[in-house]
Design an enzyme around this catalytic site. Structure first.
Site, PDB file in Angstrom:
ATOM      1  N   TYR A 141       0.825  -1.211   0.000  1.00 14.02           N
ATOM      2  CA  TYR A 141       0.000   0.000   0.000  1.00 14.02           C
ATOM      3  C   TYR A 141       0.861   1.264   0.000  1.00 14.02           C
ATOM      4  CZ  TYR A 141      -4.102  -2.889   1.101  1.00 14.02           C
ATOM      5  OH  TYR A 141      -5.116  -3.813   1.084  1.00 14.02           O
ATOM      6  N   LYS A 192       3.099 -15.432   1.667  1.00 17.57           N
ATOM      7  CA  LYS A 192       2.949 -16.103   0.378  1.00 17.57           C
ATOM      8  C   LYS A 192       4.368 -16.423  -0.078  1.00 17.57           C
ATOM      9  CE  LYS A 192       0.297 -17.418  -3.087  1.00 17.57           C
ATOM     10  NZ  LYS A 192      -0.598 -18.590  -2.977  1.00 17.57           N
ATOM     11  N   ASP A 224      -3.591 -17.890   1.036  1.00 15.38           N
ATOM     12  CA  ASP A 224      -4.785 -18.503   0.434  1.00 15.38           C
ATOM     13  C   ASP A 224      -5.353 -19.582   1.357  1.00 15.38           C
ATOM     14  OD1 ASP A 224      -2.337 -19.673  -0.103  1.00 15.38           O
ATOM     15  OD2 ASP A 224      -2.896 -20.454  -2.068  1.00 15.38           O
ATOM     16  N   ASP A 248      -5.389  -6.680   5.773  1.00 18.36           N
ATOM     17  CA  ASP A 248      -6.589  -5.913   5.444  1.00 18.36           C
ATOM     18  C   ASP A 248      -7.732  -6.878   5.106  1.00 18.36           C
ATOM     19  OD1 ASP A 248      -8.302  -3.928   4.655  1.00 18.36           O
ATOM     20  OD2 ASP A 248      -7.151  -3.295   2.899  1.00 18.36           O
ATOM     21  N   ASP A 252     -10.968  -8.396   7.791  1.00 17.54           N
ATOM     22  CA  ASP A 252     -12.387  -8.209   7.468  1.00 17.54           C
ATOM     23  C   ASP A 252     -13.108  -9.557   7.420  1.00 17.54           C
ATOM     24  OD1 ASP A 252     -12.320  -5.482   7.344  1.00 17.54           O
ATOM     25  OD2 ASP A 252     -13.201  -5.346   5.334  1.00 17.54           O
TER      26      ASP A 252
END
Ligand code: NAD
Length: 359
Positions: A141, A192, A224, A248, A252
């Site tokens: 980000y 990852k 994943d 992020d 959620d």
């Protein structure tokens, strides 16, 4: 000794919910003799309306001097047409970056009284209590270079850079290991590393840190798989640590396991443990001004503030127990309403928590 708490009500339902959390904080202040003093400042759309800026200098100055910050929420349709740099959300991002709030702590706790609010089967989620530690000021980000460029063949190409330095990984790692120590001693680092070099380094640093925390059991999981495990068997996790973008998304997802966004607090901390505490939800413009918003996420954020920035564990627990008690009494705001419960408004809920508080 006095400690200063800065209240930033913000926009939409922000002022309604922060006002209830303030009542709760005043009551624990008396009950536990905490010596808290309160101040208020403008941020987000409210600050744009009053000063033209989403983060006025005076707000930033007060935030720097405070011992802890409690924020409602920012944003709303009124300011959606403004250019990006002047939007309410810039106030929030400005606070995070100026105060170097690199560690975002988001618990996902399912109160047994609300088990039916989850979209998962009660046996999969009841008793769920996990903590996601998300790196908040680095990663893709913020990485440079970034942008949209035009290639020689005339085609446009968008690009971002996923970057983490060792020190950034180490400091978020330490927060997560310490959080795991204070909980059930299990930490799962999500990356990852089968595809992204930056997360190969992430994994290496986590392994290195693990030597300093022999009482914490460290495991690793690809993002994943973590997304899948969170809906398959979420209770296998205690603390999860991950980078900004994965955090992020996963936080959620974890939040929704509990069924109501109106119940979820969060903390963003810097290296000095100065923290900004806020509910996970936004300013809910659709219900703003109606007095029906659920103030419990903000009240529980105040409890986190007492725990992590002000080292007042007993007062933090008193708030959490009072919240549990009002749920036991069957009080529910509209978002968590279920059959047979008593529907209450924002103020009634806040006052019920105040009444349930005990030293
Ligand atoms: P939202 O979280 O504000 O609302 C989503 C839904 O949840 C709405 O139906 C809302 O009524 C409901 N809801 C949220 N909080 C609730 C509460 N406490 N009690 C009862 N119901 C509640 O998300 P959104 O609609 O996507 O965003 C609205 C605005 O909030 C936007 O301007 C967005 O940019 C901003 N936002 C701010 C923050 C923040 O300040 N940290 C976070 C997310 C979104």
């Amino acid at each position: 000794m006095t400690r200063s708490v800065l209240l930033l009500p913000g926009d939409g339902i922000g002022p309604e919910i922060v006002s209830e959390a303030e009542k709760v904080l005043h009551r624990v202040n008396e009950l536990f003799n905490l010596g808290l003093v309160f101040d208020t400042a403008l941020v987000g759309g409210a600050a744009i309306d009053a000063t033209g800026e989403p983060l006025p200098a005076i707000t930033l100055d007060k935030a720097r001097k405070a011992d802890a910050i409690l924020l409602g929420a920012v944003g709303g349709p009124k300011w959606d047409a403004l250019e990006m740099a002047r939007r309410p959300e810039k106030g929030l991002l400005g606070l995070r970056s100026n105060l170097e709030l690199f560690a975002n702590l988001r618990p996902a706790i399912l109160y047994p009284q609300l088990a039916s609010a989850s979209s998962l089967k009660p046996e999969v989620v009841s008793g769920l209590d996990i903590l996601i530690v998300r790196e908040l000021t680095g990663g893709i980000y913020f990485g440079q270079p970034r942008g949209v460029r035009t290639l020689e063949n005339g085609e446009r190409q968008g690009y971002n850079t996923y970057v983490y330095s060792e020190s950034e990984i180490r400091r978020i790692g330490r927060v997560a290991f310490e959080a795991a120590q204070a909980r059930n001693g299990k930490l799962c680092s999500v990356d990852k590393a089968n595809v992204l070099e930056v997360t190969v380094l992430w994994r290496e640093i986590m392994e290195e840190l693990a030597k300093d925390y022999p009482d914490v059991e460290l495991s690793h999981m690809y993002v994943d798989n973590a997304a899948m495990q969170l809906v398959r068997a979420p209770k296998q996790f205690d603390v999860i640590v991950t980078g900004n973008m994965f955090g992020d998304i996963l936080s959620d997802e974890a939040a929704m396991l509990t069924g109501s966004i109106g119940m979820l607090p969060s903390a963003s901390l810097n290296a000095q443990k100065l923290g900004m505490y806020e509910p996970c939800h936004g300013s809910a413009p659709d219900i703003a001004g109606q007095g029906i918003a659920n103030p419990l996420a903000t009240i529980l954020s105040a409890a986190m503030m007492l725990r992590y920035s002000l080292a007042e564990e007993a007062a933090a627990q008193a708030i959490e127990q009072a919240v549990s008690k009002v749920l036991d009494q069957g009080l529910r705001t509209a978002d968590i309403m279920s059959e047979g419960a008593e529907r209450v408004n924002t103020r009634d809920m806040g006052e019920a928590v105040v009444a349930a508080l005990q030293a």
